[in-house]
Design an enzyme around this catalytic site. Structure first.
Site, PDB file in Angstrom:
ATOM      1  N   ARG A 174     -20.306   4.382   6.419  1.00 24.34           N
ATOM      2  CA  ARG A 174     -20.268   5.856   6.383  1.00 24.34           C
ATOM      3  C   ARG A 174     -19.416   6.318   5.210  1.00 24.34           C
ATOM      4  O   ARG A 174     -18.708   5.514   4.598  1.00 24.34           O
ATOM      5  CB  ARG A 174     -19.662   6.413   7.686  1.00 24.34           C
ATOM      6  CG  ARG A 174     -18.210   5.985   7.914  1.00 24.34           C
ATOM      7  CD  ARG A 174     -17.576   6.667   9.126  1.00 24.34           C
ATOM      8  NE  ARG A 174     -16.226   6.155   9.382  1.00 24.34           N
ATOM      9  CZ  ARG A 174     -15.130   6.655   8.838  1.00 24.34           C
ATOM     10  NH1 ARG A 174     -15.196   7.679   8.018  1.00 24.34           N
ATOM     11  NH2 ARG A 174     -13.950   6.121   9.094  1.00 24.34           N
ATOM     12  N   GLU A 197      -8.896  -0.937   0.525  1.00 30.65           N
ATOM     13  CA  GLU A 197      -8.081  -1.620   1.532  1.00 30.65           C
ATOM     14  C   GLU A 197      -8.946  -2.245   2.609  1.00 30.65           C
ATOM     15  O   GLU A 197      -9.946  -1.685   3.031  1.00 30.65           O
ATOM     16  CB  GLU A 197      -7.030  -0.672   2.119  1.00 30.65           C
ATOM     17  CG  GLU A 197      -7.479   0.762   2.298  1.00 30.65           C
ATOM     18  CD  GLU A 197      -6.351   1.675   2.749  1.00 30.65           C
ATOM     19  OE1 GLU A 197      -5.762   1.407   3.803  1.00 30.65           O
ATOM     20  OE2 GLU A 197      -6.074   2.671   2.053  1.00 30.65           O
ATOM     21  N   GLY A 244       0.817  -1.204   0.000  1.00 29.95           N
ATOM     22  CA  GLY A 244       0.000   0.000   0.000  1.00 29.95           C
ATOM     23  C   GLY A 244       0.850   1.252   0.000  1.00 29.95           C
ATOM     24  O   GLY A 244       1.958   1.274  -0.533  1.00 29.95           O
TER      25      GLY A 244
HETATM   26  N1  RBF Z   1      -9.068   7.503   5.384  1.00 33.99           N
HETATM   27  C1  RBF Z   1      -9.570   8.752   5.351  1.00 33.99           C
HETATM   28  O1  RBF Z   1      -8.928   9.648   4.837  1.00 33.99           O
HETATM   29  N2  RBF Z   1     -10.803   9.038   5.872  1.00 33.99           N
HETATM   30  C2  RBF Z   1     -11.574   8.092   6.467  1.00 33.99           C
HETATM   31  O2  RBF Z   1     -12.668   8.382   6.920  1.00 33.99           O
HETATM   32  C3  RBF Z   1     -11.050   6.743   6.533  1.00 33.99           C
HETATM   33  N3  RBF Z   1     -11.758   5.760   7.127  1.00 33.99           N
HETATM   34  C4  RBF Z   1     -11.242   4.482   7.162  1.00 33.99           C
HETATM   35  C5  RBF Z   1     -11.977   3.469   7.765  1.00 33.99           C
HETATM   36  C6  RBF Z   1     -11.501   2.160   7.804  1.00 33.99           C
HETATM   37  C7  RBF Z   1     -12.320   1.089   8.456  1.00 33.99           C
HETATM   38  C8  RBF Z   1     -10.229   1.867   7.231  1.00 33.99           C
HETATM   39  C9  RBF Z   1      -9.684   0.467   7.276  1.00 33.99           C
HETATM   40  C10 RBF Z   1      -9.488   2.884   6.628  1.00 33.99           C
HETATM   41  C11 RBF Z   1      -9.984   4.192   6.584  1.00 33.99           C
HETATM   42  N4  RBF Z   1      -9.262   5.231   5.999  1.00 33.99           N
HETATM   43  C12 RBF Z   1      -9.773   6.490   5.962  1.00 33.99           C
HETATM   44  C13 RBF Z   1      -8.037   4.924   5.266  1.00 33.99           C
HETATM   45  C14 RBF Z   1      -6.777   5.171   6.045  1.00 33.99           C
HETATM   46  O3  RBF Z   1      -6.400   6.492   5.804  1.00 33.99           O
HETATM   47  C15 RBF Z   1      -5.758   4.188   5.476  1.00 33.99           C
HETATM   48  O4  RBF Z   1      -6.039   2.904   5.939  1.00 33.99           O
HETATM   49  C16 RBF Z   1      -4.346   4.553   5.821  1.00 33.99           C
HETATM   50  O5  RBF Z   1      -4.069   5.749   5.229  1.00 33.99           O
HETATM   51  C17 RBF Z   1      -3.378   3.543   5.262  1.00 33.99           C
HETATM   52  O6  RBF Z   1      -3.364   3.533   3.875  1.00 33.99           O
HETATM   53  P1  ADP Z   2       0.744  -1.249   3.326  1.00 37.90           P
HETATM   54  O1  ADP Z   2       0.931   0.216   3.252  1.00 37.90           O
HETATM   55  O2  ADP Z   2       1.760  -2.017   2.508  1.00 37.90           O
HETATM   56  O3  ADP Z   2      -0.661  -1.681   2.986  1.00 37.90           O
HETATM   57  P2  ADP Z   2       0.043  -1.716   6.097  1.00 37.90           P
HETATM   58  O4  ADP Z   2       0.756  -1.072   7.252  1.00 37.90           O
HETATM   59  O5  ADP Z   2      -1.327  -1.239   5.757  1.00 37.90           O
HETATM   60  O6  ADP Z   2       1.010  -1.652   4.861  1.00 37.90           O
HETATM   61  O7  ADP Z   2       0.019  -3.279   6.428  1.00 37.90           O
HETATM   62  C1  ADP Z   2      -0.707  -4.113   5.572  1.00 37.90           C
HETATM   63  C2  ADP Z   2      -0.200  -5.545   5.568  1.00 37.90           C
HETATM   64  O8  ADP Z   2      -0.225  -6.097   6.890  1.00 37.90           O
HETATM   65  C3  ADP Z   2      -1.133  -6.429   4.760  1.00 37.90           C
HETATM   66  O9  ADP Z   2      -0.801  -6.399   3.383  1.00 37.90           O
HETATM   67  C4  ADP Z   2      -0.930  -7.805   5.390  1.00 37.90           C
HETATM   68  O10 ADP Z   2       0.141  -8.477   4.734  1.00 37.90           O
HETATM   69  C5  ADP Z   2      -0.522  -7.485   6.828  1.00 37.90           C
HETATM   70  N1  ADP Z   2      -1.581  -7.737   7.833  1.00 37.90           N
HETATM   71  C6  ADP Z   2      -1.353  -8.345   9.042  1.00 37.90           C
HETATM   72  N2  ADP Z   2      -2.469  -8.425   9.768  1.00 37.90           N
HETATM   73  C7  ADP Z   2      -3.464  -7.858   9.020  1.00 37.90           C
HETATM   74  C8  ADP Z   2      -4.869  -7.665   9.254  1.00 37.90           C
HETATM   75  N3  ADP Z   2      -5.456  -8.047  10.386  1.00 37.90           N
HETATM   76  N4  ADP Z   2      -5.598  -7.044   8.266  1.00 37.90           N
HETATM   77  C9  ADP Z   2      -4.999  -6.648   7.133  1.00 37.90           C
HETATM   78  N5  ADP Z   2      -3.673  -6.802   6.861  1.00 37.90           N
HETATM   79  C10 ADP Z   2      -2.898  -7.411   7.796  1.00 37.90           C
HETATM   80 MG    MG Z   3      -2.457  -0.868   3.763  1.00 36.72          MG
END
Ligand code: RBF
Ligand code: ADP
Ligand code: MG
Length: 161
Positions: free
Chosen positions: A104, A79, A15
């Site tokens: 939401r 994601e 990511g």
């Molecule tokens: N990113 C946002 O900018 N606004 C949000 O409201 C937001 N809500 C999220 C809710 C969930 C359940 C998850 C898993 C991610 C959300 N994110 C949101 C994304 C978050 O910014 C992202 O997971 C991190 O930036 C890592 O890529």
């Molecule tokens: P990236 O920016 O590469 O997505 P993250 O910090 O979001 O990095 O971590 C994501 C990685 O963590 C996933 O690709 C997966 O390999 C690992 N991972 C471990 N536990 C979980 C979980 N409970 N849910 C999602 N990803 C998980």
């Molecule tokens: Mg990620």
């Protein structure tokens, strides 16, 4: 909250590397090809449902689809945070999911702490709602246990003559 049903699978890719994992909320990112397959008009925002990795156990999940306004992204992302503690990363593996409810819209926040608090509340919501029978049944959706390997079952192939 209205129920929907969207199934997808894809290979877990790297990511944005923002260290969501360090924040306790790792998200498995889906490749662009999977994001592009979303139906037209599929609203950006936060969803919950069921997911598994590499044909393993099915767990509750929360998913974010969109532009991550908090980070001013220019690329649409998809994601999934699986509500389960994994011992190892699973990059390169097939993640399969059934998406059942929209929680939401995505929004901006004033701090990372506020973003985390919002995600924690999404996780609570998902944990609670997915226990309801009409959503719980999808934990056993056969789609989640399919393999991506092509298979063929036929009685007369190749033809004998
Ligand atoms: N990113 C946002 O900018 N606004 C949000 O409201 C937001 N809500 C999220 C809710 C969930 C359940 C998850 C898993 C991610 C959300 N994110 C949101 C994304 C978050 O910014 C992202 O997971 C991190 O930036 C890592 O890529
Ligand atoms: P990236 O920016 O590469 O997505 P993250 O910090 O979001 O990095 O971590 C994501 C990685 O963590 C996933 O690709 C997966 O390999 C690992 N991972 C471990 N536990 C979980 C979980 N409970 N849910 C999602 N990803 C998980
Ligand atoms: Mg990620």
């Amino acid at each position: 909250m209205s129920q929907l049903l969207y199934r997808f699978h894809g290979i877990v890719v790297k990511g944005f590397g923002r260290g969501s994992k360090q924040l306790g909320i790792p998200t498995a990112n889906l490749p662009e090809s999977v994001v592009d397959q979303l139906p037209e008009g599929f609203p950006t925002g936060i969803y919950h449902g069921w997911a598994n990795v590499g044909g393993g156990d099915v767990h509750k999940m929360v998913m974010s689809v969109g532009w991550n306004p908090f980070y001013n992204n220019t690329k649409k992302s998809m994601e999934v945070h699986i509500i389960h503690k994994f011992d190892e990363d699973f990059y390169g593996q097939d993640i399969r999911a059934v998406v059942l409810e929209y929680i939401r819209a995505e929004r901006g926040f004033n701090s990372v702490d506020e973003l985390i608090t919002a995600i924690q509340s999404d996780i609570s919501m998902a944990t609670e709602r997915l226990d309801q029978e009409q959503l719980a049944i999808y934990k056993h959706d056969p789609f989640l246990k399919q393999t991506t390997t092509n298979s063929y079952r036929g009685s007369n192939f190749p033809p004998e003559s």
